[in-house]
Motif scaffolding. Structure first.
Motif, PDB file in Angstrom:
ATOM      1  N   LEU A  53       0.816  -1.211   0.000  1.00  0.00           N
ATOM      2  CA  LEU A  53       0.000   0.000   0.000  1.00  0.00           C
ATOM      3  C   LEU A  53       0.852   1.265   0.000  1.00  0.00           C
ATOM      4  O   LEU A  53       0.312   2.367  -0.046  1.00  0.00           O
ATOM      5  N   ASP A  56       6.766  -0.233  -2.994  1.00  0.00           N
ATOM      6  CA  ASP A  56       6.748  -1.667  -3.277  1.00  0.00           C
ATOM      7  C   ASP A  56       8.112  -2.211  -3.638  1.00  0.00           C
ATOM      8  O   ASP A  56       8.234  -3.377  -4.018  1.00  0.00           O
ATOM      9  N   PHE A 287      -3.199   6.819  -2.455  1.00  0.00           N
ATOM     10  CA  PHE A 287      -2.947   5.642  -3.286  1.00  0.00           C
ATOM     11  C   PHE A 287      -4.257   4.858  -3.399  1.00  0.00           C
ATOM     12  O   PHE A 287      -4.975   4.684  -2.405  1.00  0.00           O
ATOM     13  N   VAL A 289      -5.721   1.178  -4.892  1.00  0.00           N
ATOM     14  CA  VAL A 289      -5.505  -0.139  -5.492  1.00  0.00           C
ATOM     15  C   VAL A 289      -6.839  -0.600  -6.076  1.00  0.00           C
ATOM     16  O   VAL A 289      -7.873  -0.548  -5.397  1.00  0.00           O
ATOM     17  N   ARG A 338      -2.214   0.096  -9.235  1.00  0.00           N
ATOM     18  CA  ARG A 338      -2.004   1.009  -8.102  1.00  0.00           C
ATOM     19  C   ARG A 338      -1.885   2.425  -8.663  1.00  0.00           C
ATOM     20  O   ARG A 338      -0.937   2.723  -9.388  1.00  0.00           O
TER      21      ARG A 338
END
Length: 444
Positions: A53, A56, A287, A289, A338
């Motif tokens: 989240l 990465d 962010f 997803v 994302r």
């Protein structure tokens, strides 16, 4: 026995605890206001896979993170690398590949830049003038925008450099410090007479260096989990849900909170440091997803994702094709994306409703990837005041801040994202360095 208190249980605080707990005759306590450790490093179950989240991956060329992985038992040969590394950029209503012949967006191989189709013929002609222009080497820090426009012109700046470097820090290229944000570029700008000539060996070295990014095999939080377990083995104590109003009592204290929280803690012992911390501007990002069926996407996801230049005027600044980028996230018939929203001049997205954020993401996905259907799953993560802004002169201000703190409160050290550079490796490096210096002062 020398006692240390660490305020903040993000990667900076945990890294400082790792450094200090290696010393003989110490006791270390970590205080974290949240119920969990790790700060902005978080990996969560989403649609059958573990997805990050926040960040990465980490940069391999800044070795602090890879070294820490090895030290806590995550063997470096077990780290994974993105299956797809080539990103794209949304230019002239099309997704075009970011050129291979650049360093942090700064063109070096103009033939590769031309082949990408990112620049117009006029933009290419302007970029090709760079080796002939006066003005290098420069003296002192300047904004990335000032350097980029002077050397390459507006088109390179807006289509290549700003989407990449402005996006990394959610900042304004015309205020961002060259020295703090892009030290590779800064070194050349301070010593060479041409960026294209000076960056050529940098590009060649990068092309021979192997994978640029690495990550633990189960997501970035695996590093936090492994590090925390090893710290417990060393006897480090953790107090979660512990929001402090003042510096804890200890022989030495590491403040590893965001800058604005650090200012509140340090004001009683060093008003100048608190004022300097308060003066660091921060921006907020969101962010998102999303999960789609593979058939919902009208373009080939043949890369790691794409960037959206600021002048497009869209709230979405980047989209990572997560299930293409990472082999571990691939599931038959499923696409995971994302999306990043918000930057320094448009961070009001942090206060938008969930519905408004989802609508903005869907609009961007429809325009760029032809996705007309709503996502099957959505996860929204808000990071308020999470990205400190490194304005021109930032490193000098941090050096002056460190000197003031050393004078006013030598038993205190500062680390975190606001100080030592953008990214997890920079946070780890600053935390371990400052913790080591603190121990030498306190324990003699």
């Amino acid at each position: 026995m020398t006692s240390y208190a660490i305020v903040g249980g993000g990667i900076s605080g945990l890294s400082a605890a790792w450094q200090l707990s290696a010393e003989p005759g110490v006791e270390v306590t970590v205080f974290e206001a949240d119920a969990r450790l790790g700060g902005k490093i978080a990996t969560e179950r989403f649609g059958g896979v573990d997805i990050d989240l926040g960040a990465d991956n980490v940069l391999r060329r800044t070795p602090a993170a890879v070294e820490l992985c090895r030290e806590v038992g995550l063997a470096t040969d077990a780290l994974i690398h993105p299956a797809q590394t080539r990103a794209k950029v949304w230019v002239e209503n099309a997704l075009r590949p970011l050129p291979a012949g650049t360093v942090l967006g700064f063109p070096v191989d103009l033939a590769a830049v031309e082949a990408s189709g990112v620049l117009s013929a006029e933009g290419l002609r302007r970029a090709a003038l760079e080796p002939t222009l006066p003005g290098l080497p420069i003296v002192g820090d300047v904004s990335l925008g000032e350097l980029a426009r002077a050397r390459y012109g507006d088109e390179v700046t807006t289509r290549l450099i700003d989407p990449l470097l402005g996006g990394i820090a959610a900042g304004d290229l015309d205020r961002m410090s060259l020295d703090a944000i892009a030290p590779q570029i800064a070194e050349v700008a301070h010593t060479a007479t041409s960026l294209i000539g000076g960056l050529a060996p940098v590009l060649a070295a990068a092309q021979q260096a192997g994978p640029v990014f690495a990550a633990p095999p189960h997501g970035m939080e695996q590093l936090v989990t492994a590090l925390t377990a090893r710290l417990v083995d060393r006897g480090v104590r953790f107090e979660t849900g512990a929001a402090l109003d003042s510096l804890p009592s200890a022989d030495g204290v590491v403040v590893a909170t965001p800058a604005l929280a650090a200012a509140r803690l340090l004001r009683p012992v060093s008003p100048p440091v608190a004022s300097a911390l308060d003066a660091i501007e921060h921006t907020s990002v969101v962010f998102v997803v999303t999960e789609y069926a593979e058939g919902d996407v009208a373009v080939p996801l043949d890369g790691s994702g794409f960037l959206v230049p600021r002048q497009v005027g869209a709230p979405v600044t980047a989209v990572s094709w997560a299930s293409s980028k990472w082999e571990r996230l691939r599931q038959p018939g499923t696409v995971l994306l994302r999306s990043s929203l918000g930057h320094r001049d448009a961070d009001d997205v942090i206060d938008a409703s969930d519905d408004a954020i989802i609508a903005a993401v869907q609009t961007a996905h429809r325009r760029t990837m032809g996705i007309d259907t709503p996502p099957r799953r959505v996860r929204i993560v808000r990071y308020r005041d999470a990205f400190p802004q490194y304005d021109v002169g930032h490193l000098d201000r941090i050096a002056a801040l460190d000197e003031s703190l050393l004078r006013d409160a030598p038993h205190v050290a500062l680390c975190g994202m606001a100080f030592g550079g953008v990214g997890i490796p920079a946070c780890i490096r600053r935390a371990r360095t400052e913790a080591g210096r603190l121990h030498r002062r306190v324990a003699g």
